[in-house]
Scaffold this motif. Sequence first.
Motif, PDB file in Angstrom:
ATOM      1  N   ALA A 151      99.100  18.469  80.834  1.00  0.00           N
ATOM      2  CA  ALA A 151      98.363  18.513  82.097  1.00  0.00           C
ATOM      3  C   ALA A 151      99.133  17.874  83.251  1.00  0.00           C
ATOM      4  N   ARG A 152      99.951  16.873  82.947  1.00  0.00           N
ATOM      5  CA  ARG A 152     100.647  16.147  84.010  1.00  0.00           C
ATOM      6  C   ARG A 152     102.162  16.170  83.829  1.00  0.00           C
ATOM      7  N   ALA A 153     102.653  17.092  83.022  1.00  0.00           N
ATOM      8  CA  ALA A 153     104.078  17.121  82.688  1.00  0.00           C
ATOM      9  C   ALA A 153     104.974  17.224  83.920  1.00  0.00           C
ATOM     10  N   ARG A 154     104.674  18.137  84.808  1.00  0.00           N
ATOM     11  CA  ARG A 154     105.524  18.331  85.998  1.00  0.00           C
ATOM     12  C   ARG A 154     105.526  17.103  86.904  1.00  0.00           C
ATOM     13  N   LEU A 155     104.368  16.512  87.102  1.00  0.00           N
ATOM     14  CA  LEU A 155     104.288  15.317  87.946  1.00  0.00           C
ATOM     15  C   LEU A 155     105.088  14.176  87.337  1.00  0.00           C
ATOM     16  N   ILE A 156     104.886  13.926  86.057  1.00  0.00           N
ATOM     17  CA  ILE A 156     105.615  12.846  85.380  1.00  0.00           C
ATOM     18  C   ILE A 156     107.109  13.117  85.424  1.00  0.00           C
ATOM     19  N   TRP A 157     107.504  14.355  85.153  1.00  0.00           N
ATOM     20  CA  TRP A 157     108.920  14.710  85.142  1.00  0.00           C
ATOM     21  C   TRP A 157     109.539  14.514  86.529  1.00  0.00           C
ATOM     22  N   THR A 158     108.825  14.933  87.558  1.00  0.00           N
ATOM     23  CA  THR A 158     109.338  14.807  88.924  1.00  0.00           C
ATOM     24  C   THR A 158     109.528  13.345  89.302  1.00  0.00           C
ATOM     25  N   ILE A 159     108.588  12.502  88.951  1.00  0.00           N
ATOM     26  CA  ILE A 159     108.712  11.068  89.244  1.00  0.00           C
ATOM     27  C   ILE A 159     109.913  10.487  88.507  1.00  0.00           C
ATOM     28  N   ILE A 160     110.043  10.809  87.230  1.00  0.00           N
ATOM     29  CA  ILE A 160     111.182  10.305  86.449  1.00  0.00           C
ATOM     30  C   ILE A 160     112.492  10.826  87.038  1.00  0.00           C
ATOM     31  N   ALA A 161     112.536  12.100  87.408  1.00  0.00           N
ATOM     32  CA  ALA A 161     113.757  12.687  87.967  1.00  0.00           C
ATOM     33  C   ALA A 161     114.149  12.000  89.273  1.00  0.00           C
ATOM     34  N   LEU A 162     113.179  11.697  90.118  1.00  0.00           N
ATOM     35  CA  LEU A 162     113.484  11.003  91.379  1.00  0.00           C
ATOM     36  C   LEU A 162     113.992   9.583  91.130  1.00  0.00           C
ATOM     37  N   VAL A 163     113.407   8.900  90.164  1.00  0.00           N
ATOM     38  CA  VAL A 163     113.877   7.554  89.818  1.00  0.00           C
ATOM     39  C   VAL A 163     115.312   7.619  89.281  1.00  0.00           C
TER      40      VAL A 163
END
Length: 135
Positions: free
Chosen positions: A88-100
């Motif tokens: 459900a939140r894979a893209r959001l979590i991935w985007t945050i991790i990618a930006l970090v």
Amino acid sequence: MTSSQNVDQTARTTGTWKARVAVVVGAVVAAVVVYLIANAAVDGGLRSPAMNDQAPADITIGMVIFVSALASLLGWGLLALLERFAAARARLIWTIIALVVLILSLGGPLSGSDITGGNRLGLVCMHLAVAAVLI
């Protein structure tokens, strides 16, 4: 599951796989294009900054291809894991991790010594080019 659902799932999976391969290739191509431009523009070619006891080292096109492909594939793997376990939140979590990870990765070109400002700019642009394709 009916056979039409299986066909639909297979088509979605194949489409996702092809799109992600295209993104990996795009990220590598973006890094190589920036490398070729920056390497030609920077006097003496692109070099990694000196850190601790290590002197600056030449950056080769092979290194650029390998590291950008590796980073892209690791990002793909992380996204696949997140889609499996936190769909459900894979893209959001991935985007945050990618930006970090992007912000942390900029520490390399922005730290160290014995390279020019143009060299740093070229290295930062490579990081940003890969991130622009991936994120």
